[in-house]
Design a protein around this motif. Structure first.
Motif, short mmCIF file in Angstrom:
data_model
loop_
_atom_site.label_atom_id
_atom_site.label_comp_id
_atom_site.label_asym_id
_atom_site.label_seq_id
_atom_site.Cartn_x
_atom_site.Cartn_y
_atom_site.Cartn_z
N SER A 47 -22.68 -13.97 20.92
CA SER A 47 -21.18 -13.21 21.50
C SER A 47 -20.51 -13.62 21.46
N LYS A 53 -16.25 -13.87 23.26
CA LYS A 53 -15.67 -12.74 24.65
C LYS A 53 -14.29 -12.57 25.36
N TYR A 95 -11.94 -0.04 22.77
CA TYR A 95 -11.95 0.30 24.23
C TYR A 95 -11.10 1.38 24.69
N GLU A 147 -12.38 0.78 29.47
CA GLU A 147 -13.66 1.03 29.50
C GLU A 147 -15.51 1.89 28.70
N LYS A 148 -14.00 2.98 28.18
CA LYS A 148 -15.86 3.77 27.22
C LYS A 148 -14.77 2.89 25.75
N SER A 192 -22.01 -5.36 17.59
CA SER A 192 -22.33 -4.49 19.11
C SER A 192 -21.29 -4.54 20.23
N GLU A 218 -18.89 -4.75 23.23
CA GLU A 218 -19.79 -4.17 24.86
C GLU A 218 -18.71 -4.36 25.90
N CYS A 219 -18.15 -3.28 26.80
CA CYS A 219 -16.78 -4.09 27.81
C CYS A 219 -17.45 -3.67 29.04
N PRO A 220 -17.66 -4.72 30.03
CA PRO A 220 -19.06 -5.48 30.78
C PRO A 220 -17.14 -4.09 32.32
N ASN A 223 -16.77 -7.48 25.55
CA ASN A 223 -18.22 -8.61 24.40
C ASN A 223 -17.77 -8.09 23.23
N HIS A 235 -20.88 -8.49 20.40
CA HIS A 235 -22.28 -8.98 20.14
C HIS A 235 -22.98 -8.84 18.65
#
Lengths: 114, 112
Positions: A20, A22, A49, A52-53, A65, A67-69, A75, A77
């Motif tokens: 991953s 970051k 993003y 966050e979407k 892949s 990802e937005c925590p 991130n 992946h």
């Protein structure tokens, strides 16, 4: 603080590995981006993003892949990558999803797939 | 989609001379035009930008001009210094304003 921080700076991974990337920003920006840059080429947009979407996926293969925590973190992946995926991966952020505001880039992660 | 062309691809100048890099874009709805400087091993750094409601913007030795009618914009660097050596990218946004399209880049070399 106008900094976008990316880790790691360098990454070497095999084609069967999972890793991953970051990215972090503390500017309160609501839009975050992943770009891919090959040598001697301009950055190419991968994902956007917005609040966050995931709002834009530029037809990126599923082995990447995102990802937005939360609003500060992004991130990417990586799984089952190919040697041709070796590149500089850049994260950027801007205040608003419409890019009429400045976009700030991180220093990038230099990825080598072996 | 938007297409941005940048010229020249390489530019070599003597220290103290001026450097000019030109870009053209295709989407008449584009209204934001940033310029980035990328040094070796680093991410792009925004150095100046211009919005479509102005024709020129200056920041010390760096200036950008925009001609919306002709759909081209240019970066001007005066009194170049060796530390100006880098790759410079122009960019423009798309009509939705949520994507940047980059030009192909210009490698500027300033000889001491």
């Amino acid at each position: 603080d106008t900094e976008v921080t990316q880790t790691p700076k360098h990454l070497v991974m095999g084609m069967t590995n999972k890793k991953s990337l970051k990215c972090e920003q503390h500017m309160g920006h609501r839009a975050m981006y992943w770009y891919k840059q090959k040598a001697k080429k301009p950055p190419e947009l991968m994902f956007v993003y917005s609040y966050e979407k995931l709002s834009i996926n530029e037809s990126v293969p599923s082995r990447f892949s995102p990802e937005c925590p939360n609003s500060s973190l992004l991130n990417l992946h990586l799984h089952a990558l190919q040697p041709e995926d070796s590149a500089l991966y850049l994260c950027a952020s801007s205040q608003e999803p419409t890019l009429n505001t400045e976009a700030f880039f991180g220093q990038g992660t230099r990825l080598t797939v072996v | 989609g938007e297409n941005v062309e940048q010229h020249p691809s390489t530019l070599s100048v003597q220290e103290g001379d001026s450097a000019v890099i030109k870009c053209t874009y295709s989407d008449s709805a584009s209204n934001y035009f940033p310029w980035y400087k990328q040094e070796l091993g680093k991410g792009p750094q925004l150095i100046i930008d211009i919005r479509s409601n102005v024709g020129e913007k200056k920041d010390q030795r760096i200036a950008v001009t925009l001609n919306k009618t002709a759909k081209h914009f240019s970066l001007h660097i005066t009194e170049t210094q060796p530390e100006d050596s880098a790759v410079y990218f122009c960019a423009s946004n798309n009509n939705a304003g949520n994507m940047l399209t980059f030009g192909g880049g210009t490698r500027l070399m300033v000889k001491p």
